[in-house]
Design an enzyme around this catalytic site. Structure first.
Site, mmCIF file in Angstrom:
data_model
loop_
_atom_site.group_PDB
_atom_site.id
_atom_site.type_symbol
_atom_site.label_atom_id
_atom_site.label_comp_id
_atom_site.label_asym_id
_atom_site.label_seq_id
_atom_site.Cartn_x
_atom_site.Cartn_y
_atom_site.Cartn_z
ATOM 1 N N PHE A 128 0.853 -1.188 0.000
ATOM 2 C CA PHE A 128 0.000 0.000 0.000
ATOM 3 C C PHE A 128 0.887 1.234 0.000
ATOM 4 C CE2 PHE A 128 -2.345 3.490 1.969
ATOM 5 C CZ PHE A 128 -3.435 3.536 1.119
ATOM 6 N N ASP A 215 9.275 2.558 1.628
ATOM 7 C CA ASP A 215 8.110 3.249 2.156
ATOM 8 C C ASP A 215 8.006 2.899 3.644
ATOM 9 O OD1 ASP A 215 5.597 3.978 3.051
ATOM 10 O OD2 ASP A 215 4.559 3.425 1.201
ATOM 11 N N LYS A 244 3.138 9.083 8.791
ATOM 12 C CA LYS A 244 2.253 8.812 9.935
ATOM 13 C C LYS A 244 2.793 9.249 11.301
ATOM 14 C CE LYS A 244 -0.779 5.374 7.955
ATOM 15 N NZ LYS A 244 -0.395 4.850 6.658
#
Ligand SMILES: *Cc1c(COP(=O)(O)O)cnc(C)c1O
Length: 393
Positions: A128, A215, A244
């Site tokens: 993702f 990532d 995040k």
């Protein structure tokens, strides 16, 4: 419920009015234990005084000036981030998807600078990377892509954790410039590749002059019990994306790079109006400094071992549990059946958890939880799973 929000989400029937540490309180004052941290965002818990104070003070001084002018706090943040990440330069944006967009643009530019007109980035199944057009294309999940065709070009697909297959994908195309992978998949179900996967990928990228782009939007900033998950593999990426946990809830993303990759962007090639403004930079600086001063990376490793051990012991004999896996405070309990219903059931017990990839209970608690809170998470989640698999047997 208003009719005036686009229906992109199906929220659970609760709204939180305030938070404190690992707890959230709803409008009625009911207390919930947060084992999700707003999806790996609030690593320091809610309303952490260091972040609140930084935001209050900075909001009274200066919020935004644009990147047309030097931003002292952004420069400080870049220095501190590059120091902890052992990287050379940072670019700041406002979300994870934007951080990956920056990495994708960087890789393409790197290709063009080396005479490759149609640069290709290898991405992996089950990944993702975000919801913008380029990042949903990079994402290895057909559901996220469906309906948004035509998708941008420039991505080659390989299975996750399988180096021979990735090498085969690459062999068919001379225009590969980079590989983009998550060191541990987050949305994809807390998949942890074999320990030699990242080192082998690193070696393959070195041999071919490809950029290794990680990532770490979910895995980074202490979550896995290392500052960044790639440290578990003893390698360094050329490019890393973060978001995040970096702002503890204040929207910030970063694309950091080292070596040649750090000097690919030149004035005019990329930018962001809000990216790295004084307000978000002050919050992210407070986050990095607090993680360091409170030794939360070590604490995350310790808590992670405790939770993993606790769940393995508690759920050993429970039928329906396929696998319990995790590194640091990124844990997945895979069941043999879809279990999205567990989110609602946990909420009824005043506990916030998540289910991803249909059948994986995902736990991403804040790095500041106490041993007692960890015990509560083990007991409550185990009981939930036990009852759920029993009731369905
Ligand atoms: C959450 C996430 C993203 C996207 O971040 P947004 O801030 O939602 O755009 C990208 N990659 C990974 C690994 C993520 O977990």
């Amino acid at each position: 419920m208003t009719d005036h929000l686009m229906t992109t989400y199906k929220p659970l029937p609760v709204t939180f009015a305030r938070g404190e540490g690992a707890y959230l309180f709803d409008a009625q004052g009911e207390r919930y234990l947060d084992a999700l941290s707003g999806i790996a965002v609030c690593g320091l818990g809610h309303a952490h005084p260091a972040v609140s104070e930084a935001l209050c003070a900075q909001s009274q001084r200066l919020v935004h000036t644009s990147n047309l002018y030097r931003i002292d706090l952004q420069e400080q943040l870049a220095s501190e981030l590059c120091r902890v990440a052992e990287m050379d330069r940072a670019f700041f944006c406002n979300s994870g998807a934007e951080a990956n967009e920056a990495a994708i643009k960087l890789a393409r530019l790197y290709g063009h600078q080396r005479g490759i007109d149609t640069p290709q980035i290898i991405v992996t199944a089950g990944s993702f990377h975000g919801r913008t057009l380029a990042t949903l294309t990079a994402t290895g999940n057909a559901k996220i892509q469906a309906g948004f065709e035509p998708l941008p070009q420039g991505f080659l697909r390989a299975p996750y954790g399988d180096l021979p297959a990735l090498r085969e994908t690459a062999a068919a195309n001379p225009d590969v410039v980079a590989v983009l992978v998550e060191p541990i998949t987050g949305e994809g179900g807390i998949r942890i590749p074999a320990v030699d996967y990242l080192p082998a990928l690193r070696a393959l990228c070195d041999t071919n002059n490809w950029l290794l782009m990680l990532d770490e939007i979910q895995t980074g900033v202490g979550r896995t019990g290392q500052w960044f998950a790639h440290r578990h593999a003893g390698i360094r990426p050329d490019v890393m994306t973060l978001a995040k946990g970096l702002g503890n809830g204040v929207p910030i993303g970063a694309c950091v790079a080292r070596g040649a990759a750090a000097n690919v962007f030149q004035p005019g090639t990329h930018g962001s109006t809000f990216g790295g403004n004084p307000l978000v930079a002050s919050a992210a600086l407070a986050v990095l400094r607090t993680i360091e001063s409170e030794a939360l990376v070590t604490r995350a490793a310790e808590l992670g071992r405790y939770l993993l051990g606790g769940f393995k012991e508690r759920l050993a004999a429970v039928t329906g549990v396929v696998e319990i896996r995790g590194i640091g405070l990124m844990l997945g309990i895979e069941l043999d059946r879809p279990c999205a219903a567990l989110m609602q059931r946990a909420l009824a017990r005043r506990l916030l958890i998540n289910v991803t990839a249909d059948n994986v209970v995902r736990l991403l608690p804040p790095l500041i939880i106490t041993n007692d809170q960890a015990d509560t998470i083990i007991a409550e989640v185990s009981e939930l799973i036990e009852q759920f698999t029993d009731s369905q047997a």
